[in-house]
Motif scaffolding. Structure first.
Motif, PDB file in Angstrom:
ATOM      1  N   ASP A 417      -5.629   3.215  -6.717  1.00  0.00           N
ATOM      2  CA  ASP A 417      -5.021   4.434  -6.174  1.00  0.00           C
ATOM      3  C   ASP A 417      -4.438   4.237  -4.784  1.00  0.00           C
ATOM      4  OD1 ASP A 417      -5.794   5.706  -8.479  1.00  0.00           O
ATOM      5  OD2 ASP A 417      -7.600   6.611  -7.604  1.00  0.00           O
ATOM      6  N   PHE A 418      -4.742   3.125  -4.148  1.00  0.00           N
ATOM      7  CA  PHE A 418      -4.262   2.902  -2.776  1.00  0.00           C
ATOM      8  C   PHE A 418      -2.960   2.092  -2.760  1.00  0.00           C
ATOM      9  CE2 PHE A 418      -8.866   3.358  -2.698  1.00  0.00           C
ATOM     10  CZ  PHE A 418      -9.036   4.371  -1.769  1.00  0.00           C
ATOM     11  N   THR A 419      -2.486   1.688  -3.906  1.00  0.00           N
ATOM     12  CA  THR A 419      -1.238   0.934  -3.986  1.00  0.00           C
ATOM     13  C   THR A 419      -0.095   1.727  -3.371  1.00  0.00           C
ATOM     14  OG1 THR A 419      -1.939  -0.270  -5.962  1.00  0.00           O
ATOM     15  CG2 THR A 419       0.441  -0.097  -5.578  1.00  0.00           C
ATOM     16  N   GLY A 420       0.706   1.051  -2.599  1.00  0.00           N
ATOM     17  CA  GLY A 420       1.863   1.684  -1.969  1.00  0.00           C
ATOM     18  C   GLY A 420       1.620   2.172  -0.562  1.00  0.00           C
ATOM     19  N   LEU A 421       0.346   2.224  -0.132  1.00  0.00           N
ATOM     20  CA  LEU A 421       0.061   2.688   1.219  1.00  0.00           C
ATOM     21  C   LEU A 421       0.390   1.600   2.234  1.00  0.00           C
ATOM     22  CD1 LEU A 421      -3.424   4.467   0.911  1.00  0.00           C
ATOM     23  CD2 LEU A 421      -1.179   5.558   1.146  1.00  0.00           C
ATOM     24  N   PRO A 422       0.914   1.982   3.404  1.00  0.00           N
ATOM     25  CA  PRO A 422       1.020   1.007   4.501  1.00  0.00           C
ATOM     26  C   PRO A 422      -0.383   0.574   4.939  1.00  0.00           C
ATOM     27  CG  PRO A 422       2.333   2.964   4.937  1.00  0.00           C
ATOM     28  CD  PRO A 422       1.479   3.298   3.770  1.00  0.00           C
ATOM     29  N   VAL A 423      -0.484  -0.637   5.479  1.00  0.00           N
ATOM     30  CA  VAL A 423      -1.787  -1.189   5.827  1.00  0.00           C
ATOM     31  C   VAL A 423      -2.576  -0.279   6.761  1.00  0.00           C
ATOM     32  CG1 VAL A 423      -2.894  -3.024   7.183  1.00  0.00           C
ATOM     33  CG2 VAL A 423      -1.267  -3.616   5.391  1.00  0.00           C
ATOM     34  N   GLN A 424      -1.939   0.189   7.834  1.00  0.00           N
ATOM     35  CA  GLN A 424      -2.675   0.978   8.818  1.00  0.00           C
ATOM     36  C   GLN A 424      -3.234   2.256   8.207  1.00  0.00           C
ATOM     37  OE1 GLN A 424      -3.572  -0.114  11.709  1.00  0.00           O
ATOM     38  NE2 GLN A 424      -2.342  -1.978  11.578  1.00  0.00           N
ATOM     39  N   GLU A 425      -2.460   2.907   7.359  1.00  0.00           N
ATOM     40  CA  GLU A 425      -2.940   4.114   6.681  1.00  0.00           C
ATOM     41  C   GLU A 425      -4.062   3.770   5.707  1.00  0.00           C
ATOM     42  OE1 GLU A 425      -1.199   7.723   3.846  1.00  0.00           O
ATOM     43  OE2 GLU A 425       0.183   6.329   4.833  1.00  0.00           O
ATOM     44  N   ALA A 426      -3.917   2.639   4.991  1.00  0.00           N
ATOM     45  CA  ALA A 426      -4.936   2.225   4.030  1.00  0.00           C
ATOM     46  C   ALA A 426      -6.262   1.909   4.708  1.00  0.00           C
ATOM     47  CB  ALA A 426      -4.436   1.012   3.249  1.00  0.00           C
ATOM     48  N   LEU A 427      -6.220   1.289   5.892  1.00  0.00           N
ATOM     49  CA  LEU A 427      -7.448   0.975   6.611  1.00  0.00           C
ATOM     50  C   LEU A 427      -8.283   2.225   6.859  1.00  0.00           C
ATOM     51  CD1 LEU A 427      -6.067  -1.587   9.240  1.00  0.00           C
ATOM     52  CD2 LEU A 427      -7.742  -2.091   7.451  1.00  0.00           C
ATOM     53  N   GLU A 428      -7.636   3.294   7.276  1.00  0.00           N
ATOM     54  CA  GLU A 428      -8.339   4.542   7.560  1.00  0.00           C
ATOM     55  C   GLU A 428      -8.825   5.202   6.279  1.00  0.00           C
ATOM     56  OE1 GLU A 428      -5.956   7.074   9.994  1.00  0.00           O
ATOM     57  OE2 GLU A 428      -5.449   5.504  11.429  1.00  0.00           O
ATOM     58  N   LYS A 429      -7.936   5.309   5.281  1.00  0.00           N
ATOM     59  CA  LYS A 429      -8.284   6.038   4.057  1.00  0.00           C
ATOM     60  C   LYS A 429      -9.362   5.307   3.252  1.00  0.00           C
ATOM     61  CE  LYS A 429      -4.138   8.828   3.388  1.00  0.00           C
ATOM     62  NZ  LYS A 429      -3.045   9.233   2.469  1.00  0.00           N
ATOM     63  N   MET A 430      -9.311   3.989   3.217  1.00  0.00           N
ATOM     64  CA  MET A 430     -10.285   3.245   2.419  1.00  0.00           C
ATOM     65  C   MET A 430     -11.656   3.248   3.087  1.00  0.00           C
ATOM     66  SD  MET A 430      -7.756   0.198   1.097  1.00  0.00           S
ATOM     67  CE  MET A 430      -8.797  -0.499  -0.175  1.00  0.00           C
ATOM     68  N   ALA A 431     -11.709   3.206   4.428  1.00  0.00           N
ATOM     69  CA  ALA A 431     -12.989   3.321   5.124  1.00  0.00           C
ATOM     70  C   ALA A 431     -13.594   4.700   4.907  1.00  0.00           C
ATOM     71  CB  ALA A 431     -12.804   3.048   6.612  1.00  0.00           C
ATOM     72  N   LYS A 432     -12.754   5.722   4.947  1.00  0.00           N
ATOM     73  CA  LYS A 432     -13.227   7.089   4.712  1.00  0.00           C
ATOM     74  C   LYS A 432     -13.720   7.235   3.273  1.00  0.00           C
ATOM     75  CE  LYS A 432     -11.799  11.914   5.208  1.00  0.00           C
ATOM     76  NZ  LYS A 432     -10.677  12.839   5.540  1.00  0.00           N
ATOM     77  N   PHE A 433     -13.000   6.654   2.315  1.00  0.00           N
ATOM     78  CA  PHE A 433     -13.386   6.696   0.902  1.00  0.00           C
ATOM     79  C   PHE A 433     -14.757   6.040   0.716  1.00  0.00           C
ATOM     80  CE2 PHE A 433     -13.559   4.789  -3.325  1.00  0.00           C
ATOM     81  CZ  PHE A 433     -13.163   5.842  -4.146  1.00  0.00           C
ATOM     82  N   ALA A 434     -14.975   4.895   1.366  1.00  0.00           N
ATOM     83  CA  ALA A 434     -16.261   4.202   1.257  1.00  0.00           C
ATOM     84  C   ALA A 434     -17.395   5.057   1.806  1.00  0.00           C
ATOM     85  CB  ALA A 434     -16.195   2.865   1.996  1.00  0.00           C
ATOM     86  N   GLU A 435     -17.147   5.738   2.936  1.00  0.00           N
ATOM     87  CA  GLU A 435     -18.189   6.584   3.527  1.00  0.00           C
ATOM     88  C   GLU A 435     -18.480   7.789   2.644  1.00  0.00           C
ATOM     89  OE1 GLU A 435     -19.502   8.358   7.879  1.00  0.00           O
ATOM     90  OE2 GLU A 435     -17.518   7.472   7.635  1.00  0.00           O
ATOM     91  N   GLU A 436     -17.431   8.425   2.106  1.00  0.00           N
ATOM     92  CA  GLU A 436     -17.610   9.591   1.244  1.00  0.00           C
ATOM     93  C   GLU A 436     -18.397   9.254  -0.011  1.00  0.00           C
ATOM     94  OE1 GLU A 436     -13.604  10.787   0.637  1.00  0.00           O
ATOM     95  OE2 GLU A 436     -13.506  12.013   2.474  1.00  0.00           O
TER      96      GLU A 436
END
Length: 856
Positions: A417-436
């Motif tokens: 689901d993270f395909t297509g995201l810029p790296v900087q945006e992905a870093l934040e969203k994927m860390a948040k996803f892991a915490e959630e």
């Protein structure tokens, strides 16, 4: 002329009044200065601007070496200059007097460390006095005395109360030669910092630690405020603190294998690449490895090999260059982002003390992982792609020959689901996803580890903690401090701390329940002593607190600190940490201890740093006996810029001694006693005197600029030498100046040369000052001012090059235009010979420096 006539007209050297006799002069002033205890004292409650200049305190080894002399001569010259410029100066000295060398010497010589240490202090103090260093000895401290180390113990208890001191079992660095624990900072290339060829071992012990990591962010951030520190020192500290922003991610084990848990947590700075993780790799000493070996004993031999490879690489000083080796464990973990099984490997390039000691390996996007994967045939899966303007991320993927690719101006591919995201945006969203989802979070890690301060030796500050069977760990009450170090203890390297065998000291009473208790038998790391000593200098007789806050507010931060770059990590980072804790305890209001730091170069002899082990040490006493203290200390300032290494040459000291003799004769041949202020204008002076007057004021300006800024003491001494040469070139002026303006000028020269000499050669300067009948003391005599109109350089030497080769040098007026300089260069005979028959392509004039002529 007969021999008899010759003898009559030229007295023997020892009878001449202008003969320079450094021994007689220096012995005389050593006695006078020793009889004036207030001479170098700072002024209490002064309205003057303060200046706190400090050299790092020495370990009392028994004798100074030339490295000490150079260090202290730099600080002394600055202190004397600041006194003369009207500052209230604090310039103290003390002794870093605990430590292993004294204990080892006691074992070797069958003497008690206290006796050995205090004897060495007296010997070194005598040397310092003989060298004429301007220390306020009323501020002296010795860290091995109870009136100092009681406050180490007081601080320890305060740290404990604030949860900054704690005890835990951990793997520690053990030096078999020192027979004690070392802090991480005391391990250099896998070896003990004191024994460069002794490999440090790993042991598991109960140890006390200080939570320096609680201040890691502040220690890193505040480096930006230290504008007066060398950039190399700040870089070393940044690298040691090693801040990394990233995320923790937990991988569940497919099949839990033992008591170390059912998961592996990794730290990654690139959680955006986690869909490209094709293995997990563990450090050989990761806790899970023990479980994996238990379930698969065949791993044991391979893991031991990997540990040895790591140790060897550390000894060579470059773990990053290690040839990658690993072993597959046969176990798997589950990637929480895609539920994919990933194999677990153990690898020699993964370090236990970085992050969590485990990594997710993403070969397509990390150079080390790529090297490992290609060696062992692991999958290389691309999940980030360089962004191409106008192209969607699925337009292709990098070719294998451009891997590994680690850019951040990229887009994710093959990442669910993270395909297509810029790296900087992905870093934040994927860390948040892991915490959630409960399997990770964004975090910051540091290379810096908590400071282990327990030492299993005798000669140090006793740790003021008690062990009670009922109450647990209990601090010694403050009114029972200091916990005195027992004397006349049998000291050996065997069987742990010698304090364990002093039964009457070991056993005591619990202050809480009144039951039996035992003392902690470890002593503190000696870097505790040196982390705050400079605060104690301001009021060393204080008995009610370690420092007086009001006094600290006046003197701190230290205006100038001087010492070797080898202390960039060990001492300087600890002292910064200690200052911040003192601030938080309300003892001080400053957050950093030092405004400006200067790291001097080493003294080299026979191609190596002076060392007793190498047998290339030059004893200051020998040089003083031969050439005098002034010449010895002045040579250390003259022979090289202070931040560069100095190649020691005895002949150089002799040369400086000859120069001092010339200065002495210049004045002693005709001293003009207490002439008062000099008043003259350039127009009044005869031609020969004008040149002297100009050179005098140029010299004052040059030395003043150096002492107030760059600290090129070598050029200060060179400027003095140049000026004295000018004076000797006008013998008719100095041997017998005419009454009136010439005599006024000569008197002015005599006084100002003496004032300029004082920071570098105080003995002969004081002797000359007294010879001139000056009523005020030289140390606090006003620094000479220069006349800007006279100090202006009227001529400058310019190099002339033809096709890059120096052909001539011109002396031209500083006011000469570029065209005038060009004409003079082209008219020069040597230049004309070099360009004869050639075509001039261009002529470039670098104002006041260079003329470059290009011909063909």
């Amino acid at each position: 002329m007969t021999d008899e006539t010759q003898m009559t007209e030229t007295p023997k050297a020892e009878e001449r009044p202008d003969r320079y006799d450094p021994r007689a002069i220096e012995e005389k002033w050593t006695v006078q200065w020793a009889n004036d205890p207030e001479l170098y004292a700072s002024e209490p409650d002064s309205a003057k601007k303060k200046f706190y200049v400090l050299e790092m305190l020495p370990y009392p080894s028994g004798a100074l070496h030339m490295g000490h002399v150079r260090n202290y001569a730099i600080g002394d010259a600055l202190a004397r200059f600041m006194w003369m410029t009207g500052h209230n100066v604090l310039h103290p000295m003390g002794w870093d007097a605990f430590g292993l060398p004294a204990e080892n010497a006691a074992i070797k010589n069958q003497r008690q460390p206290r006796e050995w240490t205090l004897g060495n202090i007296e010997a070194m103090k005598k040397q310092m006095r003989r060298l004429g260093f301007a220390y306020d000895w009323s501020k002296e401290i010795a860290t091995c005395l109870p009136d100092y180390y009681r406050w180490n113990q007081w601080f320890f208890i305060k740290f404990f109360e604030k949860n900054l001191a704690y005890k835990r079992k951990s793997k520690v660095n053990w030096c078999p030669e020192c027979a004690t624990v070392l802090a991480n900072e005391q391990v250099v290339d896998g070896c003990c910092w004191r024994h460069e060829t002794t490999r440090v071992e790993q042991r598991e012990l109960e140890q006390w630690f200080f939570r320096i990591t609680d201040y890691a962010d502040e220690l890193l951030r505040d480096l930006d405020q230290l504008e007066g520190w060398p950039e190399k020192v700040k870089t070393m500290q940044r690298n040691w603190i090693g801040r990394s922003e990233g995320a923790l991610v937990t991988f569940k084990l497919e099949q839990p294998s033992g008591p170390s848990g059912d998961s592996i947590t990794v730290f990654t700075t690139r959680i955006d690449t986690i869909f490209g993780a094709t293995s997990l790799q563990l450090a050989p000493e990761h806790p899970i490895v023990t479980d994996l070996i238990a379930s698969n004993p065949d791993l044991l031999s391979a893991v031991e090999d990997l540990k040895q490879q790591q140790r060897t690489a550390k000894e060579k000083g470059d773990i990053g260059a290690i040839e990658k080796h690993g072993v597959f464990t046969g176990a798997y973990a589950i990637n929480p982002f895609n539920e994919e099984k990933v194999p677990i490997w153990i690898a020699n390039y993964i370090l236990t003390d970085y992050g969590t000691g485990a990594i997710m390996s993403v070969p397509a996007h990390d150079e080390r992982d790529y090297e490992f994967a290609t060696k062992y045939g692991l999958e290389v899966r691309v999940v980030i792609l360089p962004r191409r303007v106008g192209e969607p991320p699925e337009a292709g993927k990098p070719e294998t020959n451009v891997l590994p690719y680690s850019g951040t101006d990229s887009l994710l591919i093959n990442s669910g689901d993270f395909t297509g995201l810029p790296v900087q945006e992905a870093l934040e969203k994927m860390a948040k996803f892991a915490e959630e989802h409960g399997f990770g979070k964004a975090t910051v890690t540091f290379r810096l580890k908590d400071w282990g301060i327990s030492r299993q030796r005798y000669w140090g500050t006793p740790i003021p903690m008690l062990y009670c069977g009922k109450c647990g760990i209990v601090p010694v009450p403050e009114d029972q401090l200091p916990v005195l170090l027992p004397e006349n203890v049998e000291i050996t390297l065997a069987g742990g701390s010698p304090l364990t065998r002093v039964q009457e000291w070991l056993h005591t009473t619990c202050p809480k329940c009144g039951g039996p208790a035992t003392r902690d038998t470890d002593t503190m790391d000696t870097f505790v002593d040196s982390s705050w000593y400079f605060y104690r200098y301001t009021n060393p007789q204080l008995t009610t607190a370690p420092v007086d806050t009001k006094t600290i507010d006046y003197w701190f931060p230290i205006d100038q600190y001087i010492g070797g770059v080898e202390h960039a990590i060990l001492h300087l980072i600890y002292s910064r940490f200690w200052t911040k804790v003192m601030r938080d305890l309300g003892l001080v209001h400053n957050s950093e201890p030092v405004t400006r730091l200067f790291t001097q170069g080493m003294v080299i002899k026979d191609g190596a740093k002076m060392s007793k082990n190498l047998g290339n040490v030059v004893a200051p006493d020998d040089m003083i006996a031969k050439y005098g203290a002034d010449a010895t200390r002045m040579y250390t300032l003259f022979a090289a810029p202070p931040d560069r290494d100095l190649d020691w040459q005895d002949a150089g000291v002799e040369g400086v001694s000859r120069f001092l003799a010339r200065v002495y004769r210049l004045i002693a041949q005709n001293p003009i006693v207490h002439a008062g202020p000099a008043h003259y204008t350039l127009a009044e002076l005869p031609a020969n005197a004008k040149k002297i007057a100009r050179k005098l004021h140029q010299t004052i300006k040059r030395i003043s600029d150096e002492l107030g800024g760059r600290w090129h003491f070598n050029t200060c001494v060179a400027a003095l030498m140049e000026f004295v040469n000018e004076c000797y070139a006008a013998p008719e002026l100095f041997a017998n100046p005419k009454e009136g303006i010439e005599r006024t000028l000569v008197a002015d020269v005599q006084r100002k040369v003496t004032l300029l000499l004082q920071p570098f050669a105080p003995y002969v300067a004081h002797e000359l000052w007294a010879m001139l009948g000056e009523p005020s003391g030289l140390l606090r005599a006003p620094w000479p001012a220069f006349d800007a109109s006279l100090a202006k350089e009227d001529e400058v030497e310019i190099v002339v090059q033809v096709n890059g080769k120096v052909r001539s040098k011109l002396v031209v007026s500083t006011d000469a235009s570029e065209d005038e300089v060009k004409k003079l260069a082209l008219a020069d005979e040597k230049v004309q010979a070099a360009i004869a028959g050639k075509e001039i392509v261009k002529v470039v004039v670098v104002p006041r420096k260079l003329v470059s002529i290009v011909v063909k």
